[in-house]
Design an enzyme around this catalytic site. Sequence first.
Site, PDB file in Angstrom:
ATOM      1  N   ARG A  16       4.342 -51.091 -25.640  1.00 19.43           N
ATOM      2  CA  ARG A  16       5.295 -50.496 -26.577  1.00 19.43           C
ATOM      3  C   ARG A  16       6.315 -49.555 -25.925  1.00 19.43           C
ATOM      4  NH1 ARG A  16       4.210 -54.509 -28.671  1.00 19.43           N
ATOM      5  NH2 ARG A  16       3.166 -54.777 -30.682  1.00 19.43           N
TER       6      ARG A  16
ATOM      7  N   SER B  78      -2.931 -61.849 -37.477  1.00 17.87           N
ATOM      8  CA  SER B  78      -1.849 -61.084 -36.861  1.00 17.87           C
ATOM      9  C   SER B  78      -2.144 -60.987 -35.372  1.00 17.87           C
ATOM     10  CB  SER B  78      -1.781 -59.682 -37.475  1.00 17.87           C
ATOM     11  OG  SER B  78      -0.847 -58.879 -36.774  1.00 17.87           O
TER      12      SER B  78
ATOM     13  N   ASP C 293       1.779 -48.596 -33.907  1.00 14.81           N
ATOM     14  CA  ASP C 293       3.030 -48.942 -33.226  1.00 14.81           C
ATOM     15  C   ASP C 293       4.228 -48.147 -33.730  1.00 14.81           C
ATOM     16  OD1 ASP C 293       1.945 -50.674 -31.409  1.00 14.81           O
ATOM     17  OD2 ASP C 293       2.319 -52.473 -32.590  1.00 14.81           O
TER      18      ASP C 293
ATOM     19  N   ASP D  30       7.977 -60.862 -40.206  1.00 19.09           N
ATOM     20  CA  ASP D  30       8.462 -59.530 -40.585  1.00 19.09           C
ATOM     21  C   ASP D  30       9.885 -59.277 -40.115  1.00 19.09           C
ATOM     22  OD1 ASP D  30       5.880 -59.389 -41.437  1.00 19.09           O
ATOM     23  OD2 ASP D  30       5.358 -57.567 -40.341  1.00 19.09           O
TER      24      ASP D  30
END
Length: 415
Positions: free
Chosen positions: A111, A192, A140, A29
């Site tokens: 995060r 993922s 996220d 990505d």
Amino acid sequence: MNNNGISKGNFMHTKDIKKIVLAYSGGLDTSAIIPWLKEHYDNCEVVAFVADVGQSREDLEGVEQKALRSGASACHVVDLREEFIKDYVYPVLKTGALYEGSYLLGTSMARPIIAKAQVELALQVGADALAHGATGKGNDQVRFESTYTALAPQLKVVAPWREWDLRSREALLDYLKERDIPTTATLEKIYSRDENAWHISTEGGVLESTWNASNKDCWVWTAEPEEAPNEAELVNVTIEKGEVIGINGKVLPPYQCLEELNILGAKHGIGRIDIVENRLVGMKSRGCYETPGGTIMMAALRGVEQLVLDRDSFKWRQQLGLEMSYVVYDGRWFAPLRQSIQAAAEVLATDVSGEVVLKLYKGQVTAIQKKSANSLYSEEFATFGEDEVYDHSHAEGFIRLYSLPSRIRALNSKK
């Protein structure tokens, strides 16, 4: 959509953005995001930011060269490992937070520190905007952007997954191939994954059907419990004021404590969960999470708490943990509510010091010995044998007062 992956939606004023700092992982990505940003934001400068939060060294190997070949003007790799465990994981551990009863918040805790360091770099290099590779379906995007807003609301935010029409792995691979940008991603890599020092998560593939059992491909760190050693192993954990400070008699900094316990836990198949969770954005998702060292730490801390906290304090700590699990999961790390919960947990942790011996065996961790100088457990009072400190007749008056509302209610019903 045309061949450049241009969405039918409107972009923000591209000429207002000269430099973007992208949270970059080197995966499929974000490799596509770099050239996409340059193409759709007036050939702006893209600075790649890589957060080292303890992911695989293979993921970091060559990441700078990969970012530069994708079109980044620079790539900054920042080591956040110690800070992540000391200032983010340990404070949450004190609260006992478990999202929906089982998830130890590995991605959720990482995060905010990643986004904070990204903001700091953006301010340092004079960027106009921040970008991330989170999708419009996930949690996220909220976690990143809530941190951006809390720390640097003046910076613009670009979220390509909410703007482009590159909706599949095939489309992303074709996009990079057309631009002669190398990638190690393939169609065969169907899972993922998110990895840091605390945990690794696996989503997608066979897990997208809840009727499919997880297979060996869904687990990365930990041994299959059935294949773990047939002999149990004991580990001694030292705790001071609600923090793990030593393993088997060795005093170590937080990150090293976790590393030691990750090795032991993974060997014995500890810390696996296969759950369907409620995402903040409204949908449910399934994932396999592995948190071997964290599971051992949690068991050790709760073991000392059992000795030290009185009944009402333990109940309050449980309530703090429940609330903290939602605050962290929802990306509200830099909100006053998180700070308030943390302050309360710090008070309760003041006396949570001691030692715990845990038995590790085929996926299970059990606290089998525990001691604390602050223990409220008294063998004299608790014994089933004869004692000289407790008068059993005192219980009668307590029970009469404790049950008084029931007595009054029963008497009223007979009138």
